[in-house]
Design an enzyme around this catalytic site. Structure first.
Site, PDB file in Angstrom:
ATOM      1  N   GLY A   1       8.418  20.008 -12.140  1.00  0.00           N
ATOM      2  CA  GLY A   1       7.670  20.622 -13.284  1.00  0.00           C
ATOM      3  C   GLY A   1       8.308  20.650 -14.300  1.00  0.00           C
ATOM      4  O   GLY A   1       7.631  20.663 -15.341  1.00  0.00           O
TER       5      GLY A   1
ATOM      6  N   GLY B   1      10.541  15.182 -11.621  1.00  0.00           N
ATOM      7  CA  GLY B   1      10.871  13.572 -11.972  1.00  0.00           C
ATOM      8  C   GLY B   1      11.428  13.474 -12.957  1.00  0.00           C
ATOM      9  O   GLY B   1      12.016  12.677 -13.770  1.00  0.00           O
TER      10      GLY B   1
ATOM     11  N   CYS C   1      -9.698  -4.022 -24.280  1.00  0.00           N
ATOM     12  CA  CYS C   1     -10.706  -3.892 -25.110  1.00  0.00           C
ATOM     13  C   CYS C   1     -11.310  -3.044 -25.359  1.00  0.00           C
ATOM     14  O   CYS C   1     -12.564  -2.573 -24.066  1.00  0.00           O
ATOM     15  CB  CYS C   1     -11.792  -5.222 -24.578  1.00  0.00           C
ATOM     16  SG  CYS C   1     -12.585  -5.298 -25.755  1.00  0.00           S
TER      17      CYS C   1
HETATM   18  N1  LLP Z   1       7.369  17.415  -6.402  1.00  0.00           N
HETATM   19  C1  LLP Z   1       5.703  16.596  -5.976  1.00  0.00           C
HETATM   20  C2  LLP Z   1       4.670  16.958  -4.871  1.00  0.00           C
HETATM   21  C3  LLP Z   1       5.134  16.764  -7.696  1.00  0.00           C
HETATM   22  O1  LLP Z   1       3.526  15.950  -7.194  1.00  0.00           O
HETATM   23  C4  LLP Z   1       5.581  15.961  -8.973  1.00  0.00           C
HETATM   24  C5  LLP Z   1       4.165  15.313  -9.448  1.00  0.00           C
HETATM   25  C6  LLP Z   1       6.875  16.122  -9.150  1.00  0.00           C
HETATM   26  C7  LLP Z   1       7.288  16.666  -7.959  1.00  0.00           C
HETATM   27  C8  LLP Z   1       7.573  15.826 -10.100  1.00  0.00           C
HETATM   28  O2  LLP Z   1       7.513  16.258 -11.302  1.00  0.00           O
HETATM   29  P1  LLP Z   1       7.629  16.430 -12.285  1.00  0.00           P
HETATM   30  O3  LLP Z   1       9.049  16.545 -12.631  1.00  0.00           O
HETATM   31  O4  LLP Z   1       7.777  14.730 -13.151  1.00  0.00           O
HETATM   32  O5  LLP Z   1       6.746  17.530 -13.754  1.00  0.00           O
HETATM   33  N2  LLP Z   1       1.428  11.468 -14.724  1.00  0.00           N
HETATM   34  C9  LLP Z   1       1.524  12.599 -15.092  1.00  0.00           C
HETATM   35  C10 LLP Z   1       2.363  13.966 -14.145  1.00  0.00           C
HETATM   36  C11 LLP Z   1       1.922  13.579 -12.992  1.00  0.00           C
HETATM   37  C12 LLP Z   1       2.889  14.953 -11.749  1.00  0.00           C
HETATM   38  C13 LLP Z   1       2.615  14.173 -10.500  1.00  0.00           C
HETATM   39  N3  LLP Z   1       3.395  15.681  -9.804  1.00  0.00           N
HETATM   40  C14 LLP Z   1       1.793  12.615 -16.299  1.00  0.00           C
HETATM   41  O6  LLP Z   1       2.545  11.635 -17.317  1.00  0.00           O
HETATM   42  O7  LLP Z   1       2.209  13.922 -17.808  1.00  0.00           O
END
Ligand code: LLP
Length: 382
Positions: free
Chosen positions: A223, A266, A333
């Site tokens: 996050g 991530g 489109c």
């Molecule tokens: N761990 C779990 C269990 C998760 O569901 C997620 C992301 C992460 C780690 C990593 O989160 P991060 O550090 O990347 O925020 N498509 C969306 C983001 C979806 C995130 C879903 N889960 C966007 O483009 O903002």
């Protein structure tokens, strides 16, 4: 803070001539450096960073992170297979998934990866198949955060994890099958730029952790956000890392054992290491917009359309052009295929190369071949 483009105009021209556009461009060195910076920001020694590979599954970037020392977080059987192919041993792979079928759950369990069980039913199924085993569980402590309601993964609105009020029932099931809860996990949401939200959620989970006497690790999720807008301040990871480490060390002392501290970012590790390069193909005026058309669309970068997300745009081939207020639209489109509305950009001319910044996370991986337009090529530099 002033944003800098990932590649120069000259590089963009060279890459476009060689590989064509649209093109995803990544810098391996940025990923490696970001990983090192994050790891160095957390003084607690028994720390593991599980890279959430849903953000970007590029094989070269996975190898970069593996070499840098990262573990990997997966969310589907396909991602587990990807992580194994990328050379991560099962002992360095974690897995979190809601609403898995029993068949998928048991297949992943047989791989020997760390599974963060997401529901009481997942716990029952693992208990029945592997009585007496050690498990990890995902807890929803009731707290969430994030940049859009679609990515808030804690709290009563969220489908994720075992809700904290179900902990007594969880403990009963654990006893019934002779299981040991060796770890807890949570993930409250995505793109959090306010460190306080992360620390609050951490304290919440540590409160719940007191009810589990056999823990070996606690995973506080991902996050960590990045500043997509020039006026946004980056997260102070050093300050956050210090606070998290201190709070965790204090907890461990009271708990009586040094546990593993895990996080699973991530976006933070890859977003700024990637960009989408596209060419201006058309211009058009209406009474409401001065449209700039490009040779890509939301099938290649869906975040603006899906979450209203901001991605900074550089005109790499006319950087000193007179600023115009333009609406940048893709070639799909659908009228919602818009990357930016009324954005001040140095006069985009047909043939100019535009760079969509911070597209290294949730860019290519969320792409599709909608409209029968194939996904772009990915190039890794450095
Ligand atoms: N761990 C779990 C269990 C998760 O569901 C997620 C992301 C992460 C780690 C990593 O989160 P991060 O550090 O990347 O925020 N498509 C969306 C983001 C979806 C995130 C879903 N889960 C966007 O483009 O903002």
């Amino acid at each position: 803070m002033e944003k800098k483009p990932l590649i120069s105009g000259a590089e963009a021209k060279r890459l476009a001539a060689k590989y064509g556009t649209p093109l995803y461009v990544y810098r391996q060195s940025v990923v490696a450096e970001t990983y090192r910076r994050l790891r160095a920001a957390i003084p607690y020694p028994k720390t593991r960073i599980y890279y959430a590979c849903k953000a970007n599954a590029n094989a070269k970037l996975l190898a970069t992170l593996r070499r840098a020392g990262a573990c990997i977080e997966t969310v589907s059987p396909g991602e587990v297979a990807l992580a194994l192919r990328a050379g991560f041993p099962p002992s360095r792979i974690s897995f979190t998934c809601s609403n898995l079928s029993e068949k998928e759950l048991l297949a992943v369990a047989k791989k020997g990866v760390r599974m963060h069980l997401d529901s009481l039913n997942q716990v029952r199924r693992i208990g029945a198949a592997f009585p007496g085993s050690s498990i990890f569980v995902r807890i929803n402590t009731g707290l969430g955060a994030g940049h859009h309601s679609h990515v808030i993964t804690g709290g009563p609105e969220s489908k994720f994890g075992i809700y904290h009020t179900d902990i007594p029932e969880l403990l009963r099931i654990v006893r019934e099958y002779g299981l040991t809860v060796a770890g807890l996990e949570q993930h409250i949401g995505s793109n959090i730029l306010d460190a306080r939200a992360f620390v609050r959620a951490m304290r919440n989970l540590l409160e719940s952790a007191k009810r589990f006497p056999d823990l070996e690790a606690i995973d506080f999720g991902g996050g960590l956000g990045i500043p997509y807008r020039p006026e946004e301040k980056p997260l102070d990871v050093r300050a956050l890392g210090a606070r998290v480490s201190a709070a965790f060390a204090k907890f461990c002392k009271a708990y009586g054992r040094e546990l593993e501290l895990a996080i699973e970012p991530g976006r933070y590790l890859v977003a700024e290491a990637g960009a989408l390069l596209a060419e201006v193909t058309d211009r058009k005026e209406t009474t409401a917009h001065s449209f700039v058309g490009v040779d890509t669309g939301f099938n290649h970068l869906v975040r603006p359309m899906m979450y209203g997300s901001y991605h900074h745009i550089f005109n790499l081939t006319n950087p000193r052009g007179k600023k115009e207020s333009v609406t940048v639209a893709g070639n799909i489109c659908e009228s919602g295929d818009i990357f930016a509305k009324h954005r001040a950009l140095p006069a985009p001319r047909i043939g100019d190369l535009l760079l969509f910044a911070d597209a290294g996370a949730y860019g290519y991986v969320m792409g599709s071949d909608y409209n029968q337009r194939p996904r772009p090529r990915e190039i890794v530099l450095d």
